[in-house]
Design a protein around this motif. Structure first.
Motif, short mmCIF file in Angstrom:
data_model
loop_
_atom_site.label_atom_id
_atom_site.label_comp_id
_atom_site.label_asym_id
_atom_site.label_seq_id
_atom_site.Cartn_x
_atom_site.Cartn_y
_atom_site.Cartn_z
N SER A 1 0.86 -1.18 0.00
CA SER A 1 0.00 0.00 0.00
C SER A 1 0.90 1.23 0.00
CB SER A 1 -0.92 0.00 1.22
OG SER A 1 -0.18 0.23 2.39
N SER A 2 0.31 2.40 0.05
CA SER A 2 1.11 3.63 0.06
C SER A 2 1.94 3.75 1.33
CB SER A 2 0.20 4.85 -0.10
OG SER A 2 -0.71 4.91 0.98
N ARG A 3 1.60 3.00 2.36
CA ARG A 3 2.36 3.05 3.61
C ARG A 3 3.59 2.16 3.58
NH1 ARG A 3 -1.91 1.25 7.53
NH2 ARG A 3 -2.91 0.55 5.64
N GLY A 4 3.64 1.19 2.69
CA GLY A 4 4.78 0.30 2.61
C GLY A 4 4.40 -1.09 2.16
N ILE A 5 5.29 -2.03 2.41
CA ILE A 5 5.12 -3.42 1.98
C ILE A 5 5.22 -4.33 3.19
CG2 ILE A 5 6.14 -5.29 0.64
CD1 ILE A 5 7.10 -3.20 -1.35
N THR B 1 7.07 -9.37 7.83
CA THR B 1 8.11 -8.35 7.82
C THR B 1 7.54 -7.11 7.15
OG1 THR B 1 9.81 -10.04 7.66
CG2 THR B 1 10.46 -7.80 7.12
N ARG B 2 7.70 -5.96 7.79
CA ARG B 2 7.17 -4.71 7.26
C ARG B 2 8.32 -3.81 6.82
NH1 ARG B 2 4.04 -6.49 11.23
NH2 ARG B 2 1.80 -6.49 10.97
N ILE B 3 8.16 -3.25 5.63
CA ILE B 3 9.12 -2.27 5.12
C ILE B 3 8.33 -0.98 4.87
CG2 ILE B 3 10.80 -1.71 3.35
CD1 ILE B 3 10.90 -4.71 2.68
N PRO B 4 8.55 0.07 5.66
CA PRO B 4 7.84 1.33 5.44
C PRO B 4 8.22 1.94 4.08
CG PRO B 4 8.89 1.30 7.59
CD PRO B 4 9.39 0.11 6.85
N ALA B 5 7.29 2.63 3.46
CA ALA B 5 7.51 3.21 2.14
C ALA B 5 8.73 4.13 2.07
CB ALA B 5 6.26 3.94 1.67
N PRO B 6 8.99 4.96 3.09
CA PRO B 6 10.18 5.83 2.98
C PRO B 6 11.51 5.06 2.95
CG PRO B 6 8.69 6.65 4.68
CD PRO B 6 8.17 5.32 4.24
N GLN B 7 11.53 3.82 3.42
CA GLN B 7 12.77 3.04 3.42
C GLN B 7 13.00 2.31 2.11
OE1 GLN B 7 13.07 0.41 6.75
NE2 GLN B 7 13.05 2.05 8.26
N ILE B 8 11.98 2.21 1.25
CA ILE B 8 12.12 1.48 -0.01
C ILE B 8 12.85 2.36 -1.01
CG2 ILE B 8 10.88 0.42 -1.92
CD1 ILE B 8 8.67 -0.28 0.10
N GLU B 9 13.96 1.83 -1.52
CA GLU B 9 14.78 2.59 -2.46
C GLU B 9 14.48 2.25 -3.92
OE1 GLU B 9 18.71 1.70 -1.11
OE2 GLU B 9 18.51 2.94 0.68
N ASP B 10 14.23 0.96 -4.22
CA ASP B 10 14.00 0.57 -5.59
C ASP B 10 13.28 -0.77 -5.64
OD1 ASP B 10 14.06 0.71 -8.35
OD2 ASP B 10 16.09 -0.10 -8.52
N HIS C 1 15.83 -1.98 -0.07
CA HIS C 1 15.49 -1.02 0.98
C HIS C 1 16.73 -0.72 1.79
CE1 HIS C 1 15.18 -4.32 4.00
NE2 HIS C 1 14.77 -5.01 2.95
N LYS C 2 16.61 0.17 2.77
CA LYS C 2 17.78 0.65 3.51
C LYS C 2 18.51 -0.44 4.27
CE LYS C 2 16.25 5.38 3.84
NZ LYS C 2 15.89 6.50 4.68
N LYS C 3 17.82 -1.51 4.62
CA LYS C 3 18.45 -2.58 5.40
C LYS C 3 18.89 -3.77 4.56
CE LYS C 3 15.90 -1.40 9.56
NZ LYS C 3 14.94 -1.84 10.56
N GLY C 4 18.66 -3.73 3.25
CA GLY C 4 19.08 -4.86 2.42
C GLY C 4 18.18 -5.07 1.22
N PHE C 5 18.05 -6.35 0.84
CA PHE C 5 17.29 -6.74 -0.33
C PHE C 5 16.28 -7.82 0.05
CE2 PHE C 5 21.44 -5.45 -1.87
CZ PHE C 5 21.12 -4.61 -2.93
N VAL C 6 15.17 -7.85 -0.68
CA VAL C 6 14.21 -8.95 -0.58
C VAL C 6 14.03 -9.49 -1.99
CG1 VAL C 6 11.87 -9.64 0.01
CG2 VAL C 6 13.02 -7.88 1.36
N TRP C 7 14.35 -10.76 -2.20
CA TRP C 7 14.20 -11.42 -3.49
C TRP C 7 12.97 -12.31 -3.42
CZ3 TRP C 7 18.09 -11.03 -7.34
CH2 TRP C 7 19.23 -10.36 -6.94
#
Length: 143
Positions: free
Chosen positions: A45-49, A63-72, A92-98
């Motif tokens: 959603s617009s809040r994150g993943i 696991t939650r990734i807030p939208a501001p932390q998502i880089e690509d 995201h700022k803490k790593g990758f999710v594949w």
């Protein structure tokens, strides 16, 4: 045969080899069945993943990734040398999710587009066709 009788025909070595091969085959079958029943549960959603791995239909830890932390968000080839495949990568700022390795390119492109669209959608007054949240489950047979 005359010296030892029938005891010589029944040796322990072939039986041990048979048990080892059967147990290795069972382990291989178990790991394949485990991977077949593994998937991803994904909510954007617009809040994150929010995502979790599902095993045998049972969801794992979310696991939650807030939208501001998502880089690509893009499609890349996996890093594994033994299995090269495309996958959706959330950087995201803490790593990758594949996720989604083994799916067709069209399915991966659709997932990437829907994730980007869900993250870009801003919450406003509820509408009849409000598609601000994406809920999809990716079933994968391989990593």
């Amino acid at each position: 045969m005359r010296t030892f009788g029938l005891r010589q025909l029944v040796s322990r070595d072939p039986l041990i080899a048979l048990v080892v091969f059967l147990s290795l085959g069972g382990l291989l079958l178990w790991s394949v069945i485990r991977e077949i029943t593994t998937g991803w549960s994904l909510v954007a959603s617009s809040r994150g993943i929010e995502y979790s791995r599902t095993r045998s239909g049972k969801p794992g830890d979310v696991t939650r990734i807030p939208a501001p932390q998502i880089e690509d968000i893009d499609i890349r080839e996996t890093d594994e040398e033994s299995f090269r495949s495309l996958a959706v990568v959330i950087e995201h700022k803490k790593g990758f999710v594949w996720m989604g390795a083994g799916l067709s390119r069209e399915e991966l492109e659709w997932t990437e587009t829907m994730l980007r669209r869900a993250l870009a959608t801003r919450r406003g007054p509820p509408a009849d066709g409000d598609a601000s949240a994406l809920t999809t489950e990716l079933r994968q047979g391989r990593r």
